[in-house]
Each structure stands twice: as C-alpha cells, then as structure tokens.
Design a protein around this motif. Structure first.
Motif, PDB file in Angstrom:
ATOM      1  N   PRO A 263       0.983  -1.314  -0.047  1.00 19.69           N
ATOM      2  CA  PRO A 263       0.043  -0.112   0.013  1.00 19.69           C
ATOM      3  C   PRO A 263       0.857   1.152   0.001  1.00 19.69           C
ATOM      4  O   PRO A 263       1.843   1.327   0.676  1.00 19.69           O
ATOM      5  CB  PRO A 263      -0.787  -0.169   1.229  1.00 19.69           C
ATOM      6  CG  PRO A 263      -0.876  -1.635   1.608  1.00 19.69           C
ATOM      7  CD  PRO A 263       0.553  -2.091   1.314  1.00 19.69           C
ATOM      8  N   ARG A 264       0.513   2.183  -0.640  1.00 18.10           N
ATOM      9  CA  ARG A 264       1.245   3.556  -0.791  1.00 18.10           C
ATOM     10  C   ARG A 264       0.298   4.484   0.505  1.00 18.10           C
ATOM     11  O   ARG A 264      -0.640   4.258   0.832  1.00 18.10           O
ATOM     12  CB  ARG A 264       1.027   4.255  -2.028  1.00 18.10           C
ATOM     13  CG  ARG A 264       1.692   3.633  -3.193  1.00 18.10           C
ATOM     14  CD  ARG A 264       1.427   4.010  -4.591  1.00 18.10           C
ATOM     15  NE  ARG A 264       2.018   3.384  -5.608  1.00 18.10           N
ATOM     16  CZ  ARG A 264       1.621   3.217  -6.734  1.00 18.10           C
ATOM     17  NH1 ARG A 264       0.404   3.803  -7.129  1.00 18.10           N
ATOM     18  NH2 ARG A 264       2.402   2.602  -7.665  1.00 18.10           N
TER      19      ARG A 264
ATOM     20  N   GLU B  73      -3.717   4.719   1.192  1.00 19.29           N
ATOM     21  CA  GLU B  73      -4.315   3.745   0.490  1.00 19.29           C
ATOM     22  C   GLU B  73      -4.873   2.701   1.739  1.00 19.29           C
ATOM     23  O   GLU B  73      -4.218   2.519   2.558  1.00 19.29           O
ATOM     24  CB  GLU B  73      -3.696   3.133  -0.546  1.00 19.29           C
ATOM     25  CG  GLU B  73      -3.248   3.729  -1.783  1.00 19.29           C
ATOM     26  CD  GLU B  73      -2.256   2.952  -2.841  1.00 19.29           C
ATOM     27  OE1 GLU B  73      -2.702   3.300  -3.977  1.00 19.29           O
ATOM     28  OE2 GLU B  73      -1.856   1.843  -2.468  1.00 19.29           O
TER      29      GLU B  73
ATOM     30  N   HIS C 244      -9.135   1.382  -1.987  1.00 20.99           N
ATOM     31  CA  HIS C 244      -8.355   1.668  -3.117  1.00 20.99           C
ATOM     32  C   HIS C 244      -7.903   0.488  -3.776  1.00 20.99           C
ATOM     33  O   HIS C 244      -7.864   0.128  -4.977  1.00 20.99           O
ATOM     34  CB  HIS C 244      -7.002   2.408  -2.913  1.00 20.99           C
ATOM     35  CG  HIS C 244      -7.272   3.828  -2.153  1.00 20.99           C
ATOM     36  ND1 HIS C 244      -7.499   3.928  -0.867  1.00 20.99           N
ATOM     37  CD2 HIS C 244      -7.655   4.942  -2.617  1.00 20.99           C
ATOM     38  CE1 HIS C 244      -7.832   5.279  -0.647  1.00 20.99           C
ATOM     39  NE2 HIS C 244      -7.824   5.723  -1.731  1.00 20.99           N
ATOM     40  N   TYR C 245      -7.457  -0.697  -2.987  1.00 25.12           N
ATOM     41  CA  TYR C 245      -7.320  -1.945  -3.717  1.00 25.12           C
ATOM     42  C   TYR C 245      -7.505  -3.116  -2.333  1.00 25.12           C
ATOM     43  O   TYR C 245      -7.662  -2.729  -1.369  1.00 25.12           O
ATOM     44  CB  TYR C 245      -5.844  -2.175  -3.823  1.00 25.12           C
ATOM     45  CG  TYR C 245      -5.122  -1.359  -5.040  1.00 25.12           C
ATOM     46  CD1 TYR C 245      -5.308  -2.268  -6.590  1.00 25.12           C
ATOM     47  CD2 TYR C 245      -5.030  -0.051  -5.128  1.00 25.12           C
ATOM     48  CE1 TYR C 245      -4.915  -1.594  -7.432  1.00 25.12           C
ATOM     49  CE2 TYR C 245      -4.364   0.489  -6.479  1.00 25.12           C
ATOM     50  CZ  TYR C 245      -4.519  -0.457  -7.540  1.00 25.12           C
ATOM     51  OH  TYR C 245      -3.962   0.251  -8.840  1.00 25.12           O
TER      52      TYR C 245
END
Length: 215
Positions: free
Chosen positions: A47-48, A51, A56-57
C-alpha cells in the motif's frame, strides 16, 4: 399492484487504448448511476500512503493472491512490473445477487478473462476507439503528465490494443465526449432490460395471469 421482479446484475467491461476515453466514460457512468459498483482490484504490491484495504485495492501477499487464483476467486489477473493484479470474484457475485451492476476498467486481456470466466454470461463488453491516431496522440500529449518516451510507448501499445476491437459486444468511436456517453448510457439501459437478465420474469407473468382469473 404486483411487484416487479428483481433483475440480475451485469458485468460491464470498458476497454480502450490509453487516451481514448475509457476512464472518462467510467467516471461519467458512476456519476450517472451511483448504484453502479466499481470493481476494486486486488494486488500484491505494498500500500502507498493514504491507501486503504478494500477501498483503493484489496492488498494480498503473493501466496494468498495465488491461492485465490487457484480456487477461482479471481475473474481476471495479470502480472505488471513484478506485482500481481486482479478482479476478485466474491464482491461481484454479491453485487449481482443484489441486482447491482459492476463496472470493470480493464485492458483487452482482462476483458477476455472476465468473458471466459464462470460469470462471463452476464458480461457486457464495450471497446472505445479514438476518432483518429493523430487525435489519440494529441490527447496523450495534452495531459502534460508523460515524457516523450512514455507517450511513444503508449502509442506503440495502442496498435495491439485496437486490434482486439472485434472481440467486444459494442464498439464506440469517442469523437465527442457527450455524444459518446449518451450512446454508452443507451447500451447500459438496453442491456439491463433484456429478458434473460430478469430471472423472476416468468413468475411475474404467471402472477399477472392469476390476476386475470380472479377478475
């Protein structure tokens, strides 16, 4: 009054070469119909900052991602720069059962995998073409985000992507954004009304016939 039957949700696939307008059309669809569910991808990358998992994902380690692939838990997947990306199956099935449509912003390979998946019979695929290659190049440059090298790479890749246009149910030439979106919206509306997307329709018609008998 007899209650209308709940329709089954569909899988709406949007694909296009970079710069042809796929992401713009996806955003407009989401604004037009807030009930439309956007497919959140799963990935093995870290993860960034900012996020969130599931927003987000869906973040997985490599083993758990591969486990989902092996057990049919991914509708499509691919490796990009050493990380795995894919579309989880379970949230899509939940949306379908609730009569909600799921929107996929994917390339032709992802679209092909979704159409060939266990849920493929409920997929509707749309490919978006640019009005010309010169206009595609202009749009990529007008973003002001990419280097000449990146733009050249995207243009080179677009030829292969465009070659898959005939694999899609619908093809739109994005010559003007508003007109193209109107056509896309018409496609979604018509697909939602198809008889075979309404699993309760036979029971509904039988209930109408029973009303005749009680008059």
């Amino acid at each position: 009054m007899t209650q209308q039957p709940l329709r089954r949700g569909l899988l709406l696939i949007l694909s296009s070469p970079s710069g042809a307008g796929k992401s713009t059309m996806a955003r407009r669809l989401m604004d037009w119909d807030p009930t439309l569910r956007f497919s959140v991808s799963a990935t093995t990358r870290r993860p960034r900052p900012g996020e969130a998992h599931g927003v987000h994902y869906w973040f997985h380690d490599h083993d758990s991602f591969r486990g989902l692939v092996d057990t049919g838990g991914m509708l499509e997947h691919a490796e990009v720069f050493g990380n795995l990306y894919g579309s989880p199956r379970a949230p899509v099935e939940e949306a379908m059962a609730a009569g909600r449509d799921t929107l996929f912003d994917v390339d032709w390979q992802g679209g092909q995998q979704i159409r060939n998946s266990a849920l493929g019979k409920d997929a509707v695929s749309v490919f978006i073409l640019p009005p010309s290659i010169a206009e595609l190049d202009r749009r990529l440059r007008s973003r002001g985000q990419d280097s000449e090298e990146v733009i050249a790479g995207r243009m080179a890749k677009s030829r292969d992507e465009i070659s898959h246009w005939a694999e899609y149910d619908y093809v739109l030439v994005n010559d003007e954004v508003e007109a193209t979106f109107d056509r896309l919206r018409a496609i979604v509306t018509a697909e939602r009304l198809k008889r075979d997307r309404q699993p309760g329709l036979s029971d509904f018609v039988r209930s109408l016939n029973r009303e005749f008998e009680t008059r």
